[in-house]
Each structure stands twice: as C-alpha cells, then as structure tokens.
Write an enzyme that holds these catalytic residues in place. Structure first.
Site, mmCIF file in Angstrom:
data_model
loop_
_atom_site.group_PDB
_atom_site.id
_atom_site.type_symbol
_atom_site.label_atom_id
_atom_site.label_comp_id
_atom_site.label_asym_id
_atom_site.label_seq_id
_atom_site.Cartn_x
_atom_site.Cartn_y
_atom_site.Cartn_z
ATOM 1 C CB CYS A 10 -1.015 -0.011 1.138
ATOM 2 S SG CYS A 10 -0.349 0.168 2.780
ATOM 3 C CB CYS A 82 -4.396 1.847 -1.537
ATOM 4 S SG CYS A 82 -2.636 2.183 -1.701
ATOM 5 C CB CYS A 89 3.075 -1.501 -7.608
ATOM 6 S SG CYS A 89 3.974 -3.029 -7.306
#
Length: 139
Positions: A10, A82, A89
């Site tokens: 996250c 999230c 990412c």
C-alpha cells in the site's frame, strides 16, 4: 514443500498492508511467507496495532518498510491494497501473479474519535474477511 511468498503493498506500509500482514500470518502462515511494504514507509500506525490487538493479533513488532525489489521479483503473489500502490507499484516479472484488493484508508478517516476508531475496526474486519476467504478458497 517450500512456502510460497505473498507480498502486501500500500502507500505507506502503515495501516492496511500492516493489518493484511497480521491477518495473513494468522490464516496463511503455514503455507506462505508473508511480507508487507509501501511505496513509502510512514511508520506503523498505533491505531492499526490497537485494532489488530482487539482482534487477538499482535502486529506491534512489524516494521514499516519500502518495497524490496528482491521480495517483489521473487514473490508468488503481490497484492496491492490501494489505488495509489496499484498505480505506482514497480513492474513485476511475468511469473509474479498480481492482484488488487482495494480497501479504504483508515488513516484518512474523519469525524469524532469514535467515528475514526469505527473506521479502523471496519477496515480491519474487511481485510480479515478477505484474507480468510483467500485462505479457504485460494481466491
């Protein structure tokens, strides 16, 4: 049989991914190596620790970490919790399965202290139920 690796991500590795790590260690710990990290490391949120303690899980010794490329590239499953983490990412290799399980950010809860606390409890329970379902069905 060697354990598989699951990596929860996250934004700040402060609330959601920390709670997911705690739940996953409880429900998946026999079969999975469980890790969590964030795009940034914001420190472990005390309310996340308190909420998990209320559910009988101690996450107080977990650390807030940024994404480790070695774990990311060798994980069997990467789960973003999230939208920010899903968008930011780093790329994962084709052999790494990636899923997105979106949850509200309890750190952004507004209102009275009671309302903020209820928000933490709700998100904790939602994450716990999702991980329990994964443990039971693999989905």
């Amino acid at each position: 049989m060697s354990k598989k690796t699951i990596y929860f991500l996250c934004t700040g590795n402060s609330c959601r991914s920390q709670m997911a790590e705690g739940w996953a260690k409880k429900h998946l710990g026999d079969e999975w190596n469980v890790y969590s990290a964030g795009i940034e490391a914001h420190g472990l949120n005390p309310n996340a620790v308190k909420a998990m303690r209320e559910a009988g899980i101690d996450i107080s010794e977990q650390t807030s970490d940024i994404i480790d490329p070695d774990i990311l590239h060798n994980a069997d499953l990467v789960i973003t919790l999230c939208g920010d983490a899903a968008d930011k990412c780093p790329m994962t290799p084709p052999h790494v399965k990636r899923e997105h399980w979106g949850f509200d950010d309890p750190a952004k809860a507004e209102g009275t202290e009671e309302e903020k606390w209820a928000f933490f409890q709700r998100v904790r329970d939602e994450i716990g139920e999702r991980i329990k379902r994964f443990a039971e069905t693999g989905e």
